[in-house]
Design an enzyme around this catalytic site. Structure first.
Site, PDB file in Angstrom:
ATOM      1  N   ARG A 265      42.843  63.945   8.956  1.00 39.48           N
ATOM      2  CA  ARG A 265      42.326  63.277   7.751  1.00 39.48           C
ATOM      3  C   ARG A 265      43.278  63.594   6.619  1.00 39.48           C
ATOM      4  O   ARG A 265      43.323  64.727   6.157  1.00 39.48           O
ATOM      5  CB  ARG A 265      40.902  63.785   7.481  1.00 39.48           C
ATOM      6  N   HIS A 269      37.796  65.026   2.165  1.00 37.57           N
ATOM      7  CA  HIS A 269      36.673  64.670   3.028  1.00 37.57           C
ATOM      8  C   HIS A 269      35.944  63.442   2.484  1.00 37.57           C
ATOM      9  O   HIS A 269      35.602  62.527   3.229  1.00 37.57           O
ATOM     10  CB  HIS A 269      35.705  65.856   3.125  1.00 37.57           C
ATOM     11  N   TYR A 278      41.550  74.087  -0.084  1.00 43.18           N
ATOM     12  CA  TYR A 278      41.412  74.831   1.169  1.00 43.18           C
ATOM     13  C   TYR A 278      42.494  74.554   2.217  1.00 43.18           C
ATOM     14  O   TYR A 278      42.459  75.123   3.296  1.00 43.18           O
ATOM     15  CB  TYR A 278      40.011  74.619   1.787  1.00 43.18           C
TER      16      TYR A 278
END
Ligand code: TPP
Ligand code: MG
Length: 378
Positions: A265, A269, A278
């Site tokens: 991805r 998100h 992160y």
């Protein structure tokens, strides 16, 4: 005690090399018109995703969840199925809808939740549902669709239909109990299901090694008594071939299969996430360079099915379709108040009728401008 040495995870199977070439005997041989239809849907999806995220950032829609970098998974899988096969999707395959003929405009109406939204504004943006193309409503709770897909597969068997069901989910979904229940049941009863795991290596901020101790997702199939295959999820023909073989197997009555499509991805998100907090930018850049659309484009060029002028007009047409769709959504009113209480009871119970009347009164009050600080709906 030193842990036992494990073999390196199996290389994912690929068809298209990074330069667009294909090894002899590997090409599934799709006709040029099919290839162009798939490519168009992948580009349309990319443009939709870019526009969707900016619409959210501009405050024009409330939420967006995109699949940039994963377009090959949904496209390859959908094209491998028959139009009457069922899809129980996760939120990362709008490309399936475009391939099954749903116009971009309709997807935008769903994101706006307006009067022309097929879900009547009841779902979150991007949580599509299109009964007419066997696309079952996307659920927010992850992995719930995996069991539902097995149930639908069993129903098809009992009714002696030869339809196949695709259960699509992420790597995070495999840690849910629902995954185990579905895989176990399907393995025992030979449900005609293709399990497609779009392993994008992250479940929001949880990386794959914290998700599972398993070497790959594909190996999990073995314990459930079904074949598992690991393919390059950025290679649309590799996904196509694996899902086609799995669907053929299911249709012959030989039971389910698991296809792990290894992908990434490249965006956050969702519009509520900041992935820079992160994961390292270098990792994202590395995967961006493995763009599934660019790889497929190179293949098309080698097959003589792509020219620069075709690409230009394709993109111009899609940009217009998107702009017209957004303009139409912004002229479309919200769903009527009645839709709040419809589709549940044969006859509207008294308490709901009363509440609807109250709402109508309130709507009139706001529209009359008595209280200009409050827009309606609240
Ligand atoms: C049962 C459940 N738990 C947690 C969440 C919150 N949540 C939404 S998406 C997501 C990550 C899913 O990751 P994955 O299955 O890998 O799919 P991806 O988003 O990477 O496509 C989580 C934890 C949820 N929606 N449902
Ligand atoms: Mg994931």
């Amino acid at each position: 005690m030193t842990p036992p040495k494990t073999a390196a995870p199996a290389e994912p199977q690929a068809v298209i090399a990074p330069d667009g070439s294909v090894r002899a005997g590997e090409d599934p041989g799709l006709p040029p018109d099919d290839l162009k239809t798939i490519y168009r849907a992948m580009v349309a999806t990319r443009l939709l995703e870019e526009r969707g995220m900016s619409l959210q950032r501009q405050g024009r829609i409330g939420f967006y969840i995109g699949c940039i970098g994963q377009e090959a998974c949904g496209a390859g899988a959908t094209w491998a199925l028959r139009p009457d096969d069922w899809l129980f999707p996760s939120y990362r395959m709008p490309v399936a809808l475009l391939l099954r003929g749903i116009p971009i405009r309709d997807l935008l109406h769903e994101c706006y939740g307006d009067a022309k939204d097929s879900s009547k504004g009841r779902q979150m943006p991007c949580h599509y549902s299109y009964r007419q193309v066997q696309f079952v409503s996307i659920s927010s709770p992850i992995a719930t669709q995996i069991i539902q897909a097995v149930g639908a597969g069993m129903a098809a068997r009992i009714r002696k239909e030869d339809t196949v069901v695709l259960a699509d989910f992420g790597d995070g979904g495999t840690s849910e109990g629902d995954f185990h229940t579905a895989m176990n049941f399907a393995g025992v009863f030979k449900a005609p299901v293709v399990f497609l795991c779009q392993n994008n290596q992250w479940a929001i901020s949880c990386p794959l090694p914290k998700q599972t101790g398993s070497e790959t997702i594909a190996v999990k199939a073995r314990a459930y008594g079904m074949p598992g295959v690991r393919v390059d999820g950025n290679d649309v023909l590799a996904v196509y071939r694996a899902v086609r073989d799995a669907a053929d197997r299911a249709r012959r009555g030989e039971g389910p299969s698991l296809v792990e499509a290894l992908t990434y991805r490249v965006g956050p998100h969702s519009s509520s996430d900041d992935d820079k907090r992160y994961r390292p930018a270098a990792e994202v850049a590395e995967w961006k360079a493995r763009d599934p659309i660019e790889r497929f484009r190179k293949y098309l060029e080698k097959r003589g099915a792509w020219t620069e002028s075709w690409e230009k007009s394709l993109r111009e047409n899609l940009a217009k379709e998107l702009a017209d769709g957004v303009a139409e959504c912004e002229k479309t009113p919200p769903p009527p108040l009645e839709s709040l209480v419809g589709d549940v009871f044969g006859g509207l119970p008294a308490h709901l009728r009363e509440q609807l009347e109250e709402l109508r009164e309130e709507q009139k009050e706001h529209e009359s401008g008595k209280d200009p600080t409050m827009a309606f709906p609240l």
